[in-house]
Design a protein around this motif. Structure first.
Motif, mmCIF file in Angstrom:
data_model
loop_
_atom_site.group_PDB
_atom_site.id
_atom_site.type_symbol
_atom_site.label_atom_id
_atom_site.label_comp_id
_atom_site.label_asym_id
_atom_site.label_seq_id
_atom_site.Cartn_x
_atom_site.Cartn_y
_atom_site.Cartn_z
ATOM 1 N N SER A 111 44.452 9.860 11.164
ATOM 2 C CA SER A 111 44.118 9.249 9.877
ATOM 3 C C SER A 111 45.357 9.336 9.007
ATOM 4 O O SER A 111 45.790 10.428 8.643
ATOM 5 C CB SER A 111 42.935 9.965 9.223
ATOM 6 O OG SER A 111 42.620 9.366 7.978
ATOM 7 N N LEU A 112 45.934 8.198 8.693
ATOM 8 C CA LEU A 112 47.177 8.159 7.917
ATOM 9 C C LEU A 112 46.880 8.449 6.449
ATOM 10 O O LEU A 112 46.098 7.754 5.811
ATOM 11 C CB LEU A 112 47.846 6.798 8.063
ATOM 12 C CG LEU A 112 49.216 6.657 7.415
ATOM 13 C CD1 LEU A 112 50.219 7.582 8.092
ATOM 14 C CD2 LEU A 112 49.694 5.219 7.489
ATOM 15 N N LEU A 113 47.498 9.504 5.934
ATOM 16 C CA LEU A 113 47.349 9.836 4.524
ATOM 17 C C LEU A 113 48.383 9.085 3.705
ATOM 18 O O LEU A 113 49.506 8.851 4.177
ATOM 19 C CB LEU A 113 47.518 11.346 4.317
ATOM 20 C CG LEU A 113 46.517 12.238 5.061
ATOM 21 C CD1 LEU A 113 46.872 13.708 4.861
ATOM 22 C CD2 LEU A 113 45.100 11.961 4.608
ATOM 23 N N PRO A 114 48.046 8.687 2.483
ATOM 24 C CA PRO A 114 49.015 7.936 1.669
ATOM 25 C C PRO A 114 50.345 8.647 1.505
ATOM 26 O O PRO A 114 51.399 8.009 1.513
ATOM 27 C CB PRO A 114 48.283 7.771 0.331
ATOM 28 C CG PRO A 114 46.828 7.818 0.679
ATOM 29 C CD PRO A 114 46.738 8.801 1.812
ATOM 30 N N GLU A 115 50.304 10.000 1.405
ATOM 31 C CA GLU A 115 51.560 10.710 1.200
ATOM 32 C C GLU A 115 52.493 10.642 2.402
ATOM 33 O O GLU A 115 53.689 10.937 2.291
ATOM 34 C CB GLU A 115 51.309 12.177 0.829
ATOM 35 C CG GLU A 115 50.359 12.901 1.739
ATOM 36 C CD GLU A 115 48.932 12.920 1.196
ATOM 37 O OE1 GLU A 115 48.245 13.931 1.390
ATOM 38 O OE2 GLU A 115 48.519 11.910 0.581
ATOM 39 N N GLN A 116 51.930 10.251 3.579
ATOM 40 C CA GLN A 116 52.794 10.076 4.745
ATOM 41 C C GLN A 116 53.679 8.836 4.614
ATOM 42 O O GLN A 116 54.603 8.650 5.409
ATOM 43 C CB GLN A 116 51.957 9.986 6.022
ATOM 44 C CG GLN A 116 51.276 11.294 6.395
ATOM 45 C CD GLN A 116 50.420 11.160 7.636
ATOM 46 O OE1 GLN A 116 49.200 10.930 7.568
ATOM 47 N NE2 GLN A 116 51.037 11.289 8.781
ATOM 48 N N LEU A 117 53.382 8.006 3.633
ATOM 49 C CA LEU A 117 54.217 6.831 3.377
ATOM 50 C C LEU A 117 55.109 7.045 2.166
ATOM 51 O O LEU A 117 55.682 6.086 1.651
ATOM 52 C CB LEU A 117 53.324 5.598 3.154
ATOM 53 C CG LEU A 117 52.400 5.193 4.309
ATOM 54 C CD1 LEU A 117 51.636 3.926 3.951
ATOM 55 C CD2 LEU A 117 53.172 5.002 5.588
#
Length: 603
Positions: A501-507
């Protein structure tokens, strides 16, 4: 055979006709069945050979159905892999879009004039966003600048008073009957020159105190340094030196006759000590690099009040400041690295040392200075804990902070007016909403990967879930192929290495997006590799399918060659046999007529 006796000719024709009928029956049977061998009785060798060939062809035909299902199963898996490839490519596109997006939120702050030496100030700090913990950046720096401090403890200005000095005991007259006498009396005022007030007294003459005072006053009036500024007087033989106006400073007595008039300052006898009043104009006056500073009994009441008053008079844009130099002293120091040298002049410059050429020069040393906007930009951008998380720039003299994150960033260090001065005020900079939305899109695409893998089944077999497909190529089972994913693993997002699950902070940072792109590229390569493997398997199955079809045709043709009749030949044979039958019938008829000729003889 009939028991009836037939003639030779009739019998011969009958036998011929019977043989033709048998041949016609056999030919008609071949035409009806299409086979020249319909049972083992017709041709045992061909019959059993053909049966073997047909049986093998039948077995291979049954395998063709399995191969056809295998082809469809592989096509279903390929459909799933194709869709997953497109989905992964869409995920790549989403990440690239996030990397290209630079719609980060910013806020610009005014840089306040700060006291670089205030221990309660001095930092701007960042927390939240993609910043780990709290990271502070100093608003001050160390450098070389000029400073000076008072040589003694600060004393507040007194009320205005003239400077004066008078002896502890009076002098009535000077009389020297033996010889001429010279009165050796000197004085100086503050840092002024020494003035000799010595007067001659003739032998046997007597000078009254009034006369002596007048003679000394004439000498004072003749002095460029003290004329009109100092007076000497006496009353009842008590001499008094006094300034004309309220002037800072004090009198110093010298000469060998100083004790006769004013007492010896070094004497321990109280009555001989002079009575001295230090003069005061009621203010402390000096200049700092030409800037006039005045302290009154009110504005210079004590050390702290005096320091505040000096800084107020220097102004908000001053390059120097007054500070507590400890020991009750006031110090003056540079607060900007471009302040230049320090010179202190004016009447009270001697507070800070012995003037040379009318001024006291400051000394060079290490001081603290407030950073400029450009220096703050450089310091923030050079901080390794902030690099890639925030970015600073100069916005027309303001400090602009860019939040390179999808999360809120807290900036601490503002004063009550919102300017950066190292205070406790905070400000919040919103995160990048575009990248947050792209993170949601990425997660939706990722969910489709697993759904596509689940739906890519045919006839109960799903190769993308790790099912094994076994296809047999010959009737003995010695030739077959097992088709399965590498290691029998399910092809899904987890096994492909796609983030759960990609978290926004990973971007938040381009570096993390690049790492995600690498992971998706690896997943895409893995899917394409599996698709290539399945494609190779499909090619093998289709080739074997074509081969098996050809073998079935070959076997059936071989069996037909052994058992099938040549319809053209059989039709021709039947026509010939029909002709022969007609001829045999005619011949039989002729033979019968020969036998009937006997009846003619019997008539």
């Amino acid at each position: 055979m009939s028991d009836i006796s037939l003639s030779k000719a009739v019998r011969s024709n009958l036998l011929s006709l019977q043989g033709t009928a048998d041949m016609m029956a056999r030919t008609q049977d071949r035409l009806a069945t299409g086979n020249k061998v319909n049972s083992a009785l017709d041709n045992p060798s061909n019959w059993f050979t053909a049966q073997g060939l047909n049986n093998r062809a039948s077995d291979l035909g049954a395998l063709l159905d399995s191969m056809a299902n295998g082809v469809q199963t592989l096509e279903a898996a390929d459909n799933g892999l194709t869709a997953m490839t497109k989905t992964l490519e869409s995920m790549q596109s989403t990440l690239r879009q996030a990397r290209q997006d630079k719609s980060f939120q910013t806020e610009s702050f005014v840089m306040a004039d700060i006291d670089a030496n205030d221990p309660l100030l001095g930092q701007i700090s960042f927390s939240g966003g993609s910043v780990t913990n709290t990271v502070g950046v100093d608003l001050i720096k160390t450098g070389t600048g000029f400073s000076a401090a008072m040589t003694g403890a600060y004393a507040a200005p007194t009320a205005p008073v003239k400077a004066s000095i008078e002896p502890g005991t009076g002098v009535t007259a000077i009389d020297d009957a033996a010889a001429q006498a010279v009165i050796d009396l000197e004085f100086s005022f503050d840092d002024g020159p020494v003035l000799d007030l010595g007067v001659a007294v003739d032998a046997g003459a007597t000078r009254t105190p009034a006369e002596l005072a007048d003679m000394m006053q004439d000498l004072i009036d003749a002095s460029p340094a003290y004329a009109g500024k100092v007076t000497i007087s006496q009353a009842a033989g008590v001499f008094r030196l006094e300034t004309v106006g309220n002037v800072d400073g004090e009198f110093t007595i010298g000469g060998t006759d100083g004790n006769a008039f004013f007492g010896d300052p070094a004497s321990a006898t109280a009555t001989e000590n002079p009575v001295s009043v230090t003069g005061s104009n009621g203010t402390h006056d000096f200049t700092i690099n030409g800037k006039k500073i005045t302290l009154t009994p009110t504005t210079g009441l004590d050390l702290d009040t005096a320091i505040a008053s000096i800084n107020t008079q220097l102004g908000a844009d001053a390059k120097f400041e007054a500070y507590d130099a400890l020991g009750g002293k006031i110090g003056i120091r540079a607060i900007k690295d471009n302040a230049g040298p320090l010179t202190i002049g004016g009447p009270d410059a001697d507070f800070f040392g012995t003037p040379a050429g009318g001024v006291v020069a400051g000394t060079s040393g290490t001081l603290k200075f407030a950073r400029t906007t450009d220096e703050m930009v450089a310091a923030i951008n050079a901080n390794t804990a902030l690099k890639g998380n925030i970015r600073a720039s100069n916005d027309n003299g303001k400090l602009r902070i860019e939040n390179q994150s999808t999360q809120e960033l807290t900036v601490e260090g503002k004063d009550a007016d919102g300017a950066i001065n190292g205070g406790t005020g905070t400000s919040t900079i919103e995160g990048n909403s575009v990248r947050t939305g792209l993170a949601d899109q990425f997660n939706e695409l990722r969910d489709q990967l697993d759904k596509l893998a689940d739906d890519a089944s045919f006839n109960g077999i799903n190769l993308l879930r790790g099912d094994k497909l076994t296809i047999t190529f010959n009737e003995t089972g010695t030739s077959s192929i097992d088709i399965q994913t590498k290691g029998g693993d399910t092809i899904n997002a987890s096994n492909l290495g796609v983030p759960t699950s990609l978290l926004p902070e990973q971007l938040d940072s381009d570096l993390s997006i690049d790492a995600l792109l690498t992971d998706v590229k690896a997943a895409l390569d893995q899917v394409r590799s599996q698709a290539s493997t399945f494609g190779s398997n499909l090619s093998i199955v289709e080739n074997r399918q074509t081969f098996t079809n050809s073998m079935v045709d070959t076997l059936q043709t071989g069996a037909g060659n052994l058992t099938l009749a040549d319809m053209n030949e059989e039709a021709a044979n039947l026509l010939a046999l029909q002709t022969r039958q007609q001829l045999s019938q005619n011949s039989l008829s002729l033979a019968s007529q020969a036998d009937q000729s006997i009846l003619q003889l019997l008539r």
